[in-house]
Design a protein around this motif. Structure first.
Motif, PDB file in Angstrom:
ATOM      1  N   PRO A 182       0.846  -1.207   0.000  1.00 22.06           N
ATOM      2  CA  PRO A 182       0.000   0.000   0.000  1.00 22.06           C
ATOM      3  C   PRO A 182       0.875   1.248   0.000  1.00 22.06           C
ATOM      4  N   TYR A 183       0.376   2.323  -0.535  1.00 25.12           N
ATOM      5  CA  TYR A 183       1.066   3.623  -0.457  1.00 25.12           C
ATOM      6  C   TYR A 183       0.044   4.595   0.114  1.00 25.12           C
ATOM      7  N   ILE A 184       0.175   4.843   1.411  1.00 19.11           N
ATOM      8  CA  ILE A 184      -0.807   5.680   2.112  1.00 19.11           C
ATOM      9  C   ILE A 184      -0.104   6.939   2.622  1.00 19.11           C
ATOM     10  N   PRO A 185      -0.594   8.110   2.238  1.00 20.32           N
ATOM     11  CA  PRO A 185       0.126   9.327   2.640  1.00 20.32           C
ATOM     12  C   PRO A 185       0.066   9.555   4.152  1.00 20.32           C
ATOM     13  N   GLU A 186       1.144  10.153   4.686  1.00 19.74           N
ATOM     14  CA  GLU A 186       1.173  10.424   6.130  1.00 19.74           C
ATOM     15  C   GLU A 186       0.134  11.468   6.511  1.00 19.74           C
ATOM     16  N   VAL A 187       0.009  12.481   5.674  1.00 20.72           N
ATOM     17  CA  VAL A 187      -1.020  13.505   5.935  1.00 20.72           C
ATOM     18  C   VAL A 187      -2.043  13.412   4.804  1.00 20.72           C
ATOM     19  N   GLY A 188      -3.319  13.415   5.171  1.00 18.36           N
ATOM     20  CA  GLY A 188      -4.365  13.401   4.141  1.00 18.36           C
ATOM     21  C   GLY A 188      -4.866  12.013   3.824  1.00 18.36           C
TER      22      GLY A 188
END
Ligand code: AQP
Length: 336
Positions: A182-188
């Protein structure tokens, strides 16, 4: 048109045409798609087959499918570089999903929080598709051997299932699927509702003041931010647990301006009340969303151009998906 190669790593992601796209979809997913498309072989689909797990009006579904494809392009997906297509145009997704369905335990689907949430909110239509949705999502990803899947936080659990199914198949037969990350942004990664900041901002939320849509006018954006629920207290500090409303607005301000939380806290230190902060967030979002909305209207007006992009995208996606499916069918013992 882009050519899919096998030398570069692959990303795949999609969104359901179950409503308008909002700032949460950009924050959690779209802006990362745009960033990653330069480095990866990229496939972005409009997942219409997922959308029908909840009742959809046919005319609206048709319109929204094209709206969402146009919105991908408006937000910066370059169809010369990335493959943009509609899920139902590539039947291999569903064909692979059946194979994976036969390898998934009932309990694996039953524990999905999205299934539980959507069963509650659609109590009169708890269909089997809602239950098996994550298996189709696994197929969407595995059929292209995607390495990376840029999504918001709410999709993490579904992605875990895709990883488990890839490993299970590889172990049971032989190495076939890439195990996706997965590529999940730290913010948002999880933008919250403007009206209930402990709940995710969502396309299907009937409260129109809860979300900022990408097609909202400048004034609609300003008004929704003005009316957004904040917390008791008046200082601008980031604390998701104690100050969910303000923290959510800080995330929105970060998305629109790129400013860090520390910089935002400093910028509004000593201001009295939330009004100046809300005004700044509203203006920043207006500036961020306006070019997306304007480009969307252009892309959407060119119906032939959009049809061509989606047609070419489906051809390319199918060529790649067909190869994977053929391999899978052979391994499980289907006669060629
Ligand atoms: N509020 C959000 N914050 C950050 N990311 C979000 N995403 C969705 N909402 C937020 C991400 O956007 C992509 C869209 O996925 P989807 O269309 O498959 O559906 P979803 O995750 O179920 O989004 P919605 O808006 O809540 O749709 P409905 O209301 O139809 O269920 C995903 O990458 C998601 O993580």
């Amino acid at each position: 048109m882009s050519e899919l190669s096998t030398d570069r790593k692959t990303i795949l992601s999609g969104m359901q045409p179950s409503g308008e796209l909002g700032i949460g979809h950009v924050a959690g997913a779209l802006r990362n798609w745009v960033k990653l498309q330069n480095e990866y072989d990229s496939l972005f689909c409009v997942v219409d087959q997922h959308a029908i797990t909840v009742r959809q009006e046919p005319a609206k579904l048709r319109k929204r499918t094209l709206d969402i494809a146009a919105m991908y392009i408006a937000a910066g997906i370059d169809p010369e570089q990335s493959v943009v297509f509609v899920q139902s145009h590539v039947p291999e997704h569903v064909q692979l999903a059946w194979v994976l369905t036969c390898m998934t335990g009932m309990g694996e689907c039953a524990r999905m929080t999205q299934f539980k949430d959507k069963s509650e909110s659609n109590a009169d239509n708890i269909n089997v598709g809602l239950f098996t949705y994550p298996i189709l999502m696994a197929a969407d990803i595995l059929v292209y051997n995607a390495d990376l899947v840029p999504v918001g936080q709410d999709q993490k659990q579904h992605l875990e299932l895709a990883r488990n199914l890839a490993e299970r198949f590889n172990h049971h037969y032989s190495q076939t699927f890439t195990v996706p990350e997965p590529y999940i942004p730290e913010v948002g990664g999880k933008i919250m509702s403007l009206q209930e900041p402990t709940k995710k901002m969502s396309k299907s939320d009937p409260n129109q003041n809860a979300s900022i849509w990408l097609i909202d006018t400048d004034d609609q954006i300003r008004n929704k931010i003005k009316r957004a629920v904040t917390d008791s207290g008046s200082d601008i500090v980031y604390n998701e647990e104690l100050r969910p409303g303000v923290s959510n607005m800080m995330s929105l301000y970060h998305i629109a301006t790129g400013k860090s939380f520390a910089d935002i806290e400093q910028e509004f230190a000593g201001t009295s009340g939330y009004a100046p902060f809300k005004e700044a967030v509203g203006e920043a979002l207006v500036g961020y969303i306006r070019p997306i909305r304007e480009r969307f209207l252009e892309v959407r007006a060119d119906k032939d151009g959009l049809d061509k992009i989606l047609h070419a995208g489906a051809e390319q996606a199918r060529a790649r998906a067909r190869k994977t499916l053929r391999k899978v069918h052979k391994k499980i013992g289907f006669v060629e």
